[in-house]
Design a protein around this motif. Structure first.
Motif, mmCIF file in Angstrom:
data_model
loop_
_atom_site.group_PDB
_atom_site.id
_atom_site.type_symbol
_atom_site.label_atom_id
_atom_site.label_comp_id
_atom_site.label_asym_id
_atom_site.label_seq_id
_atom_site.Cartn_x
_atom_site.Cartn_y
_atom_site.Cartn_z
ATOM 1 N N PHE A 370 26.486 18.974 -29.712
ATOM 2 C CA PHE A 370 26.251 20.314 -30.246
ATOM 3 C C PHE A 370 26.842 20.489 -31.637
ATOM 4 O O PHE A 370 26.989 21.609 -32.123
ATOM 5 N N THR A 371 27.173 19.355 -32.264
ATOM 6 C CA THR A 371 27.631 19.354 -33.655
ATOM 7 C C THR A 371 26.789 18.357 -34.430
ATOM 8 O O THR A 371 26.615 17.218 -33.980
ATOM 9 N N PRO A 372 26.253 18.749 -35.590
ATOM 10 C CA PRO A 372 25.405 17.812 -36.342
ATOM 11 C C PRO A 372 26.219 16.668 -36.947
ATOM 12 O O PRO A 372 27.410 16.789 -37.191
ATOM 13 N N GLY A 373 25.496 15.558 -37.196
ATOM 14 C CA GLY A 373 26.127 14.407 -37.832
ATOM 15 C C GLY A 373 25.938 13.135 -37.023
ATOM 16 O O GLY A 373 25.352 13.141 -35.930
ATOM 17 N N PRO A 374 26.439 12.002 -37.559
ATOM 18 C CA PRO A 374 26.336 10.730 -36.829
ATOM 19 C C PRO A 374 27.299 10.711 -35.643
ATOM 20 O O PRO A 374 28.393 11.262 -35.698
ATOM 21 N N VAL A 375 26.893 10.062 -34.564
ATOM 22 C CA VAL A 375 27.694 9.960 -33.348
ATOM 23 C C VAL A 375 27.733 8.498 -32.906
ATOM 24 O O VAL A 375 26.695 7.832 -32.837
ATOM 25 N N SER A 376 28.928 8.017 -32.614
ATOM 26 C CA SER A 376 29.095 6.660 -32.115
ATOM 27 C C SER A 376 29.281 6.696 -30.597
ATOM 28 O O SER A 376 30.096 7.471 -30.069
ATOM 29 N N ILE A 377 28.542 5.837 -29.903
ATOM 30 C CA ILE A 377 28.624 5.734 -28.438
ATOM 31 C C ILE A 377 28.931 4.275 -28.102
ATOM 32 O O ILE A 377 28.293 3.360 -28.634
ATOM 33 N N LYS A 378 29.901 4.067 -27.227
ATOM 34 C CA LYS A 378 30.348 2.708 -26.928
ATOM 35 C C LYS A 378 30.334 2.454 -25.421
ATOM 36 O O LYS A 378 30.692 3.319 -24.630
ATOM 37 N N LEU A 379 29.912 1.240 -25.062
ATOM 38 C CA LEU A 379 29.908 0.804 -23.674
ATOM 39 C C LEU A 379 30.679 -0.509 -23.556
ATOM 40 O O LEU A 379 30.408 -1.460 -24.296
ATOM 41 N N THR A 380 31.638 -0.557 -22.638
ATOM 42 C CA THR A 380 32.371 -1.788 -22.339
ATOM 43 C C THR A 380 32.123 -2.139 -20.880
ATOM 44 O O THR A 380 32.314 -1.302 -19.995
ATOM 45 N N VAL A 381 31.692 -3.377 -20.642
ATOM 46 C CA VAL A 381 31.433 -3.824 -19.271
ATOM 47 C C VAL A 381 32.387 -4.969 -18.925
ATOM 48 O O VAL A 381 32.777 -5.754 -19.781
ATOM 49 N N THR A 382 32.755 -5.040 -17.645
ATOM 50 C CA THR A 382 33.690 -6.053 -17.163
ATOM 51 C C THR A 382 33.107 -6.707 -15.922
ATOM 52 O O THR A 382 32.604 -6.014 -15.028
ATOM 53 N N ASN A 383 33.163 -8.055 -15.865
ATOM 54 C CA ASN A 383 32.680 -8.732 -14.659
ATOM 55 C C ASN A 383 33.833 -9.018 -13.706
ATOM 56 O O ASN A 383 34.990 -8.680 -13.981
ATOM 57 N N GLN A 384 33.551 -9.672 -12.592
ATOM 58 C CA GLN A 384 34.566 -9.879 -11.559
ATOM 59 C C GLN A 384 35.648 -10.866 -11.977
ATOM 60 O O GLN A 384 36.691 -10.957 -11.330
ATOM 61 N N PHE A 385 35.430 -11.602 -13.044
ATOM 62 C CA PHE A 385 36.444 -12.534 -13.531
ATOM 63 C C PHE A 385 37.334 -11.893 -14.591
ATOM 64 O O PHE A 385 38.195 -12.556 -15.155
ATOM 65 N N GLY A 386 37.115 -10.609 -14.864
ATOM 66 C CA GLY A 386 37.927 -9.908 -15.847
ATOM 67 C C GLY A 386 37.452 -10.086 -17.275
ATOM 68 O O GLY A 386 38.112 -9.616 -18.211
ATOM 69 N N LEU A 387 36.325 -10.765 -17.464
ATOM 70 C CA LEU A 387 35.794 -10.952 -18.815
ATOM 71 C C LEU A 387 35.023 -9.694 -19.220
ATOM 72 O O LEU A 387 34.324 -9.082 -18.400
ATOM 73 N N THR A 388 35.155 -9.324 -20.486
ATOM 74 C CA THR A 388 34.560 -8.073 -20.949
ATOM 75 C C THR A 388 33.656 -8.296 -22.156
ATOM 76 O O THR A 388 33.723 -9.326 -22.832
ATOM 77 N N SER A 389 32.848 -7.295 -22.383
ATOM 78 C CA SER A 389 31.986 -7.273 -23.556
ATOM 79 C C SER A 389 31.733 -5.817 -23.918
ATOM 80 O O SER A 389 31.672 -4.955 -23.034
ATOM 81 N N SER A 390 31.609 -5.539 -25.205
ATOM 82 C CA SER A 390 31.397 -4.164 -25.664
ATOM 83 C C SER A 390 30.240 -4.101 -26.643
ATOM 84 O O SER A 390 29.943 -5.077 -27.355
ATOM 85 N N VAL A 391 29.590 -2.962 -26.668
ATOM 86 C CA VAL A 391 28.546 -2.714 -27.643
ATOM 87 C C VAL A 391 28.673 -1.266 -28.098
ATOM 88 O O VAL A 391 29.006 -0.379 -27.308
ATOM 89 N N GLU A 392 28.438 -1.024 -29.365
ATOM 90 C CA GLU A 392 28.562 0.312 -29.934
ATOM 91 C C GLU A 392 27.298 0.632 -30.718
ATOM 92 O O GLU A 392 26.813 -0.209 -31.489
ATOM 93 N N LYS A 393 26.760 1.828 -30.521
ATOM 94 C CA LYS A 393 25.545 2.223 -31.212
ATOM 95 C C LYS A 393 25.710 3.614 -31.802
ATOM 96 O O LYS A 393 26.492 4.434 -31.303
ATOM 97 N N MET A 394 24.936 3.869 -32.836
ATOM 98 C CA MET A 394 24.994 5.149 -33.544
ATOM 99 C C MET A 394 23.694 5.915 -33.337
ATOM 100 O O MET A 394 22.606 5.338 -33.328
ATOM 101 N N ILE A 395 23.844 7.223 -33.115
ATOM 102 C CA ILE A 395 22.695 8.117 -33.130
ATOM 103 C C ILE A 395 23.007 9.245 -34.109
ATOM 104 O O ILE A 395 24.157 9.435 -34.518
ATOM 105 N N THR A 396 21.976 10.001 -34.454
ATOM 106 C CA THR A 396 22.146 11.087 -35.418
ATOM 107 C C THR A 396 21.768 12.418 -34.782
ATOM 108 O O THR A 396 20.728 12.521 -34.105
ATOM 109 N N ILE A 397 22.616 13.425 -34.979
ATOM 110 C CA ILE A 397 22.355 14.780 -34.491
ATOM 111 C C ILE A 397 22.011 15.641 -35.706
ATOM 112 O O ILE A 397 22.789 15.721 -36.667
ATOM 113 N N THR A 398 20.832 16.273 -35.649
ATOM 114 C CA THR A 398 20.375 17.073 -36.781
ATOM 115 C C THR A 398 20.973 18.484 -36.734
ATOM 116 O O THR A 398 21.658 18.858 -35.787
#
Length: 745
Positions: A370-398
């Protein structure tokens, strides 16, 4: 383990003449157990040994006492006493220190009738049937006393064969026990006893030991059950061939649960030993690596040498080496890259992993912004061995607005989730002026003292017919306790039938609101499934523990339990709710327990504890509220304290079950749950479905509410079933309001 092999040899050696063995037992060979799940293996040309278990028995042994096979061989059961007596034999039950040779020896060639049954006599002890003769390493020995059969049990002289197996025999004059020892293993026998000890564990024998002609006789199965030695039965040659090899035995296992190429330092656990008790002085490995660099299957072979110079047979394991685990790949998309303020964002989780993702952690994942501007969204996933990976993406709010925050939440907040709003305005909403009817359900509310500091009766009451229990207590006694509900039939002539229909129990647990919420949810589940239904009968003068989930687990200090249950009895029963030391007998303790005084919380017995609300007018066209537990629209139950008879008011109406039927809910109506008395967490049933309040956490009054239901585009009937969760606060509102118009982006 070494000891076991030799003792069984010993025993079977004693069985020399009147040996009783199953005719069908031509060969008994035990296999070496495999190592960990990541390896497989076998001993190569190695005599296999059994394992002495905690009960002094060995799996897979044949019981020589199962039938008199002698009669099948010779036509009769033979009690042979002839032959040459071995010089130096002594009374095995008296602890004499004189030595015994175990039999006269001559160099001879043992008779061979069937070469297929024993290709080599090396490391073998050959026992001739119906004869005192024994053969070992090319020498003939005469046993001091034959094995004999009494009452279907085969008995063997201990001392006659211990030397053939390299065992030690001693006598404990204090305990009057004959002792066979091999390394750290120990067997103890007493004369005229039907039990013996294996490494301190008392074990039943198939017969009673005795002494005859200076020989201590014990059931053969007393040895075979304690020790497992492989043997061959030569039917044609009428002989038993027992493996008594003194070669060392090589064995090892892999201590790692998983071996990963290039990562795992392999743990080799050495289990080699010498049956003769000699030290292992040398070892050889083939294929051993401290770390395997490439995935695959690797055979590792091991052999050892003892101080006498003998080498063991090789022992091999196949080690499964797996490739290194890779981290998961985090990935997601949104349905668009640019959104208006208040526009719904759709997330598509595309994360992958070779074995499966265990946890997903989102940052800034909102259904709308509900605020205009760029927004960063991040997802971190972890498997059963404790190994992780992350990805971050940007969207724009008008700068353009599709929905305000409040309108968006009304339309899009998922059922069971909560959202913030201005709850201070709710008291000004119109109230549903409902009326109710009640069923004559007796409510027994045991909730005081809520925190219990000593053993005792927390509540006592009598009831007949429909009865509901609400029990909620915390353990502050400083020790582990159990809670019980004991039903007693004081009637002198009639047996009482007690039927349990619904039950929800949670705990013990240190979180009062958590167990309160869970107990209500499980109560609803029992309504849906009927899985807690049971009948029981209580005879005149009899007492029984009921609601057994309550007493199934001990409560540690600081833990809480919560229970809600519906019962029906056709006779008046006395109910005692008690808290007692977990080690004590509740029936023996009950007469000596005093009733504990109540605290500021509520306990009491109340009638008419099931309320039915029906409302037939149209609801939802304007903001409206239905108030529960306020003592105005919904008056509190009035009752009394069972133990004291004092007047009680059921503040909040905890334990009351409400059925609410709204016949005319307007189209596009939002129904939410809003607490007014403080924090609330629980569940409610809507049209037969259990809806949480709320999913991730509870609700704080007055500015949080949880979405329960949205009507469709037509008027409809909506039904609720509700009971307040122990540990939460009343009063509460069901809120009804029209939803905003749905817009196109």
């Amino acid at each position: 383990m070494n000891f076991k092999r030799l003792v069984i040899t010993t025993v079977i050696a004693a069985s020399q003449v009147a040996m009783v063995l199953p005719a069908s037992a031509e060969e008994m060979v035990q296999t070496n157990p495999q190592s960990e799940v990541n390896v497989s293996g076998q001993a190569l040309n190695n005599a296999n040994t059994g394992n002495l278990n905690q009960n002094g028995t060995v799996d897979g042994t044949t019981n020589p006492d199962q039938g008199q096979v002698d009669s099948q061989i010779d036509g009769q059961v033979t009690d042979e006493t002839g032959g040459t007596t071995v010089p130096g034999s002594t009374d095995e039950g008296t602890g004499s220190e004189g030595s015994e040779t175990g039999g006269n020896t001559t160099t001879t060639t043992p008779p061979v009738v069937d070469n297929t049954s024993a290709s080599s006599t090396d490391g073998k002890l050959i026992l001739m049937m119906n004869s005192k003769k024994m053969y070992q390493n090319g020498k003939e020995y005469l046993a001091g006393y034959p094995m004999e059969v009494q009452k279907g049990v085969s008995y063997v002289s201990i001392r006659a064969i211990v030397e053939r197996a390299g065992l030690q025999i001693n006598y404990d004059s204090k305990t009057k026990e004959t002792i066979i020892q091999r390394g750290s293993d120990e067997l103890r026998f007493k004369v005229n006893s039907s039990s013996y000890k294996v490494n301190g564990v008392t074990t039943k024998m198939s017969g009673t030991s005795y002494s005859t002609k200076n020989n201590f006789m014990v059931p053969l199965t007393a040895i075979t059950k304690a020790l497992n030695m492989p043997y061959e039965w030569d039917q044609k040659g009428k002989r038993v061939i027992v493996s008594v090899s003194t070669k060392p035995v090589a064995s090892f296992s892999i201590g790692n649960k998983e071996v990963i190429s290039g990562e795992t330092q392999v743990q080799y656990l050495n289990n080699a030993y010498s049956p003769s008790g000699l030290p292992i002085v040398n070892e050889e490995w083939l294929g051993r690596e401290e770390m395997f660099m490439t995935p695959g299957q690797y055979v590792v072979t091991y052999r050892v040498q003892d101080s006498s110079g003998q080498w063991s047979d090789p022992f091999s394991l196949t080690v499964n080496v797996v490739k290194p685990h890779t981290p998961p790949v985090a990935n997601f998309t949104t349905d668009k890259e640019t959104y208006k303020m208040g526009e719904l964002i759709t997330y598509n989780d595309l994360s992958t992993d070779e074995v499966g993702i265990k946890d997903r952690d989102w940052e800034n994942r909102e259904l709308a912004f509900f605020t205009p501007g760029p927004v960063s969204i991040k997802l971190t996933v972890t498997n059963q061995f404790g190994l992780t990976s992350s990805v971050e993406k940007m969207i724009t709010i008008t700068n353009e607005t599709l929905y305000t925050r409040d309108d968006f939440n009304k339309i899009f907040t998922p059922v069971g989730d909560k959202y913030m709003f201005d709850g201070t305005q709710v008291p000004s909403w119109a109230k549903v002026n409902y009326s109710f009817t009640a069923d004559p359900t007796t409510l027994i509310r045991s909730n005081s003292p809520e925190t219990v500091y000593s053993e005792g009766v927390v509540y006592r009451e009598t009831a007949i017919g429909d009865t509901r229990f609400m029990i909620h207590h915390a353990n502050a006694t400083g020790k582990s306790v159990k809670m019980y509900v004991i039903a007693s039939n004081k009637n002198t002539t009639e047996t009482a039938r007690l039927t349990q229909t619904n039950l929800g129990f949670a705990g013990p647990n240190q979180y009062a609101t958590g167990v309160g919420k869970a107990s209500v949810q499980r109560y609803y589940e029992s309504l849906q499934t009927g899985n807690k239904y049971k009948d029981m009968w209580i005879a005149p003068g009899e007492s029984k523990i009921i609601l057994t989930e309550l007493s199934a687990t001990s409560m540690k200090p600081g833990e809480v339990i919560s229970l809600l249950a519906d019962l029906y009895s056709d006779q008046t029963l006395q109910y005692d709710v008690i808290m007692l030391d977990a080690s004590k007998d509740p029936f023996k303790s009950l007469p000596y327990l005093s009733v504990l005084p109540s605290d500021i919380h509520n306990r009491g017995t109340y009638t008419d504890a099931t309320r039915h609300i029906e409302y037939s007018e149209l609801i939802g066209t304007t903001p409206t509220r239905l108030l529960i537990g306020d003592n105005s629209s919904d008056p509190f139950l009035v009752g009394e304290d069972g133990p004291t008879g004092e007047y009680k008011l059921n503040a909040g109406n905890f334990g009351v079950v409400y059925t609410i039927k709204l016949h005319r809910v307007a189209p596009n109506t939002l129904i939410t749950f809003n607490p007014r008395g403080g924090f609330y967490t629980g569940n409610i049933m809507v049209n037969g479905n259990i809806v949480p309040i709320a999913n991730s956490s509870g609700l704080s009054a007055p500015n949080e509410n949880s979405v329960l239901f949205r009507s469709g585009d037509r008027e409809q009937t909506v039904e609720f079933l509700f009971t307040a969760a122990p540990g939460s606060n009343l009063s509460v509102n069901l809120l009804f309001q029209p939803m905003p118009e749905v817009k196109q982006p």
